[in-house]
Structures are given as structure tokens and as C-alpha cells.
Design an enzyme around this catalytic site. Structure first.
Site, short mmCIF file in Angstrom:
data_model
loop_
_atom_site.label_atom_id
_atom_site.label_comp_id
_atom_site.label_asym_id
_atom_site.label_seq_id
_atom_site.Cartn_x
_atom_site.Cartn_y
_atom_site.Cartn_z
N LYS A 220 -3.11 2.37 7.02
CA LYS A 220 -1.86 2.96 7.54
C LYS A 220 -2.12 4.36 8.08
O LYS A 220 -2.86 5.13 7.47
CB LYS A 220 -0.82 3.02 6.41
CG LYS A 220 0.50 3.66 6.80
CD LYS A 220 1.56 3.58 5.71
CE LYS A 220 2.83 4.29 6.15
NZ LYS A 220 3.88 4.27 5.14
N GLU A 269 13.99 12.52 2.28
CA GLU A 269 12.84 12.18 1.43
C GLU A 269 12.43 13.28 0.45
O GLU A 269 11.91 14.33 0.85
CB GLU A 269 11.65 11.81 2.33
CG GLU A 269 10.47 11.24 1.58
CD GLU A 269 9.43 10.62 2.52
OE1 GLU A 269 9.78 10.28 3.68
OE2 GLU A 269 8.28 10.48 2.10
C1 LIG Z 1 7.53 10.30 9.50
C2 LIG Z 1 8.85 10.17 9.39
O1 LIG Z 1 9.44 9.35 8.48
C3 LIG Z 1 8.67 8.61 7.52
C4 LIG Z 1 8.29 7.28 8.05
C5 LIG Z 1 9.02 6.14 7.78
C6 LIG Z 1 8.64 4.83 8.42
O2 LIG Z 1 7.73 4.77 9.24
O3 LIG Z 1 9.27 3.79 8.15
C7 LIG Z 1 10.12 6.20 6.94
C8 LIG Z 1 10.43 7.34 6.27
C9 LIG Z 1 9.54 8.52 6.28
O4 LIG Z 1 8.69 8.46 5.20
C10 LIG Z 1 9.79 10.95 10.23
O5 LIG Z 1 11.00 10.85 10.03
O6 LIG Z 1 9.33 11.73 11.09
#
Ligand SMILES: C=C(O[C@@H]1C=C(C(=O)O)C=C[C@H]1O)C(=O)O
Ligand SMILES: [Mg+2]
Length: 465
Positions: A220, A269
Site C-alpha cells: 500500500k 482521523e
Molecule cells: C489521505 C487521506 O485520507 C486517508 C485515506 C483514506 C482512503 O484512502 O480511503 C481514508 C482516510 C484517510 O486515512 C486524505 O484525506 O488526504
């Protein structure tokens, strides 16, 4: 009466040990009548501009706002930033004279600030003022928690400062706040231009990264991009904060000013929270949009809960957070399945992680151990970070880094600085990223970042992309 030094004493000055050799910290906290935190943030903005912070926790249990800087903790060695900040904070507190009878978490001497995403990134101009870490001990701080408002004053002096003189200072400020004309009326911010930076190139890079994920052991990579906003006039952070509070009630709303720059946003988050012995971290990864009605919304939610690609994105975060907390916590409790966290523009897979702090727990060290989780970095972390450095071609600065507070008792809470932007007078960069795995589709990921720009776009009155 003994002279006390308020925000002017360490103005624009980094915390230097020699400055504090003789002078020591005097801190005084008292309960006051409720005062609106955004109004407090706006109070005497010509004096405090550039030296303020704002924080509202996602559960609304704690609001804290700082005006003026009694001390700044910043470190030269980016690699040691968490440990060094921890050490300097303890030195600063060592002989401190603290009067805080209520001893409520989030009152008394407290550091607020954040850390860059990547200590090895080359700092670009817009992030110069922030460096790789910056933590403020404010001169004046408002805390709203458990239905009570508190005012804390921090000052350094070589002499003994009586609690009496600090109380007088506090009472004077309370009186001034009462008489203050409320300044926040309507939001005057107008966007002139909004420019996505090289979206086509970003899509091509996503394809390249997905290819790497298909053919190597890297599982990832969280890949981000930015968007430039140009306003008609200088944008005041207070208005954006106000909008974020209205529009994103279930998010952490944060702002950190350094001179003419303000990093702010509404992040869903949490990285870590510790109050007394209770520890809470959250895994948030895996995303889908909101439906236009309840039926469609539920359908999308169900799809997300069963989608292999998103569950994999999520699962990688859960296992890393569990490993990172294990040395510092007992009684770790993690539900077997994620649930949905619904924000106005997006729904996420969400797993809370709870535990009890053991005696090795110190919040800045735990932040160090957690950051970056695979929600912002990737798996394995090292490989993911090197791909980000090679392909992203931007300085994330504090975007996706830890941002939050710790008090003199070791309580604290840090979120990750996403759904955020860096405002500089009449310009802003907004940031958004997404977790790429081997079955990611670049067009879909681009859409996901567009959704993630929405909270900041809406708060600045912008067009929906
Ligand atoms: C990286 C970001 O969000 C992150 C990525 C996510 C995803 O890819 O599903 C979800 C929540 C966050 O942990 C962002 O908002 O910039
Ligand atoms: Mg995703």
C-alpha cells in the site's frame, strides 16, 4: 507588583535553554464564564495574528484556543523531533510554578502544535516557517471542556510571580473579553481561482505505483496531490474555522498559525488520545461517497463494508496500529470488523483501538511510534515513503502529519492533519490523498481525492469540483 512577562517575552523567539536558565514558568488557571472559542481566537487579532492555535476534538469534549506565544519548542534535528520535544517540554516544566486547582485535562501548561509528515522531505518555501516540528506554549489559553470554560495564563519570570498578580491579569482579560466587540459576522472570503496541480500527471503516477504494488512486496502507498486556491483578498482563518465547525461537526477542527501562514482543516482521523490511563487510537481507511438519498447512501455503505479492496486498505492500518501500541498499552481491545464513519461528503471504514497506558507511555513517543500509519504512509512504511518521495513531487509539510496537544500531566490528543490546507494571505494549498493498493483504479482514486478536497473547498466558499 512583580512584573510578569506575557506574550512579548518570547515573541518570535525559539525556545532556547539559556533563555530559561533563570526564568521559570508561572502558570495560572481559573474557571470563567463561557466564552465562544472562535470569538476568543479572533480577539485582538492584530496583536495575536500569527501566534494562535485552535482545536476542537471530534467528540466535542475539548475545545482549546491559544493566543500569543510564551514559548515555542522546535528542534534542529528532524529525526529526533519527538524525543527532543518531549525532553524540552519536561525541562520547561521542571521548576514550573503551576496553579491549577481543577486539574482538568487540557488546562494548565499545554503544548499545541504539529509535525511534518516526512522528516526527510526537502522543505519547500510554503512550509519554511513550520520546519519539521513546532509546538507552542500559549500566553493565553481558553479551554472548554465538561461544560466549563477555563482561562490559563503562562508567563516566564526571573522573579517570583504571585498567584495574585496572575489572577489580576486573568481578571483584566476576562473583563476585556466581555467588552470586546464581536467581530465575526459574515464570511467575506471569495475564491478567484482554483487550480488542481497536474491531475493528468498524478493519474499516470498512480498507474505506475499500482504497477509496483502488483509486482513487488509493497502492499500500500498513500498518494497525495494539491490544489491551489487564489482568493480575492487575504483570507482570515477565523471565518474558515467557523465554517468548518458548522459543516464538519464530527471532525477535529484545528488551526495552527505561524506568521502569515495558517495550517488548518477538519480531520476525521484521530491518531492517539490519552486521558489519565485511557488510550484511544482509530483506524480510518477505505472510502466511498455519500448517497443522494438514504437508500443509495445505505447501499454505498454496504458496498464499502464488503469491498475487498477497501477492506484490505483498512486491515493494513489495524494491524500496524495494534503493533505500534503494544509496547505502551495493556488490555488492547480491537473489534473484529470495521464499522462505517459517515462524514458529510464521504464514508469511511472505521475501527477504534482502545487500551490502558502502561508506565512507558508518553504521548510524544507514542505519536512517533505510530506515525505514519498505513492510512497516510503505506506498507511496508519504508518502501512506501520512498515511493512517495520519488513520485509525489510535492512537500506535504504538515499535511498528513500529527497535529494536536499535550498538557503538563501527559494527557493529550493528536489527529492527523488531513482534509486540510495551508492559507497564506490570498492563497491556499489544499491537500488530499488516498490509499493505493494493487487493485486500485486511477480514475476512481482521483475521484476519491476530489471528495476529500470538499471540506476545505466548502469552508472557503469554493465551487465543488
Ligand atoms: C489521505 C487521506 O485520507 C486517508 C485515506 C483514506 C482512503 O484512502 O480511503 C481514508 C482516510 C484517510 O486515512 C486524505 O484525506 O488526504
Ligand atoms: Mg481509499
Amino acid at each position: 507588583m512583580t512584573k510578569i512577562f506575557l506574550q512579548t517575552s518570547f515573541e518570535n523567539d525559539l525556545y532556547k535553554e539559556q533563555n530559561h536558565k533563570k526564568s521559570k514558568l508561572f502558570s495560572y488557571t481559573q474557571p470563567i464564564d463561557f466564552y465562544d472559542p472562535v470569538e476568543f481566537f479572533t480577539y485582538q487579532s492584530s496583536t495575536f495574528h500569527g501566534k494562535r492555535f485552535f482545536w476542537k476534538s471530534s467528540d466535542e469534549q475539548l475545545w482549546t484556543v491559544g493566543l500569543g506565544i510564551a514559548a515555542t519548542i522546535s528542534v534542529d534535528d528532524a529525526e529526533e523531533r519527538f524525543q527532543d520535544s518531549h525532553t524540552k517540554w519536561n525541562q520547561l516544566l521542571k521548576d514550573a510554578n503551576i496553579e491549577n486547582p481543577a486539574r482538568v485535562p487540557g488546562t494548565g501548561p499545554l503544548l499545541f502544535g504539529g509535525f511534518s509528515f516526512d522528516p526527510y522531505s526537502e522543505i519547500e518555501d510554503e512550509w519554511e516557517a513550520f520546519g519539521h516540528s513546532i509546538l507552542y506554549l500559549p500566553s493565553y489559553m481558553l479551554t472548554v471542556t465538561e461544560n466549563q470554560t477555563y482561562l490559563t495564563i503562562n508567563a516566564f519570570s526571573n522573579n517570583t510571580v504571585s498567584a495574585e498578580s496572575l489572577r489580576e491579569e486573568a481578571n483584566k482579560l476576562v473583563q476585556q473579553l466581555k467588552n470586546d466587540e464581536k467581530l465575526l459576522k459574515e464570511n467575506p472570503i471569495k475564491i478567484k481561482n482554483s487550480i488542481e496541480i497536474a491531475p493528468d500527471k498524478w493519474i499516470r503516477s498512480v498507474d505506475e505505483i499500482v504497477n509496483i504494488l502488483k509486482t513487488t512486496d509493497t502492499k500500500k502507498v498513500v498518494f497525495a496531490r494539491k490544489l491551489l486556491l487564489e482568493f480575492e483578498e487575504s483570507a482570515q482563518p477565523s471565518y474558515i474555522i467557523k465554517k468548518l465547525l458548522e459543516q464538519q461537526p464530527d471532525s477535529f477542527v484545528f488551526a495552527l498559525e505561524v506568521g502569515d501562514y495558517c495550517f488548518l482543516g477538519a480531520s476525521p482521523e484521530r491518531l492517539i488520545k490519552k486521558i489519565d490511563h485511557d488510550v484511544l487510537s482509530t483506524c480510518l481507511a477505505g472510502s466511498i461517497g455519500r448517497g443522494k438519498d438514504i437508500i443509495e447512501d445505505q447501499k454505498l455503505g454496504e458496498m464499502l463494508l464488503h469491498d475487498h479492496k477497501n477492506l484490505f486498505e483498512h486491515e493494513l492500518v489495524v494491524s500496524m496500529i495494534e503493533d505500534a501500541l503494544r509496547p505502551y498499552c495493556t488490555d488492547i481491545n480491537i473489534p473484529a470488523e470495521p464499522v462505517l464513519m459517515k462524514m458529510p461528503d464521504i464514508q469511511h471504514l472505521y475501527t477504534p483501538v482502545r487500551g490502558k497506558a502502561n508506565e512507558d507511555f508518553s504521548i510524544l513517543n507514542v505519536v512517533e511510534n505510530l506515525h505514519p500509519t498505513p492510512a497516510l504512509g503505506g506498507v511496508p512504511t519504508k518502501a512506501a515513503l520512498s515511493i512517495i518521495r520519488e513520485k509525489e513531487h510535492m512537500d506535504r509539510g504538515f499535511y498528513a502529519g500529527p497535529i494536536g496537544w499535550t498538557d503538563y500531566k501527559g494527557n493529550g490528543e493528536f489527529a492527523v492533519g488531513i482534509r486540510s490546507g495551508l492559507i497564506n494571505r490570498d492563497k491556499a494549498y489544499l491537500y488530499a490523498g488516498c490509499g493505493l493498493v494493487s487493485d486500485s483504479v486511477s480514475e476512481e482514486e482521483l475521484k476519491e481525492t476530489r471528495i476529500k478536497f470538499q471540506p476545505m473547498l466548502k469552508a472557503t466558499g469554493g465551487e465543488i469540483l
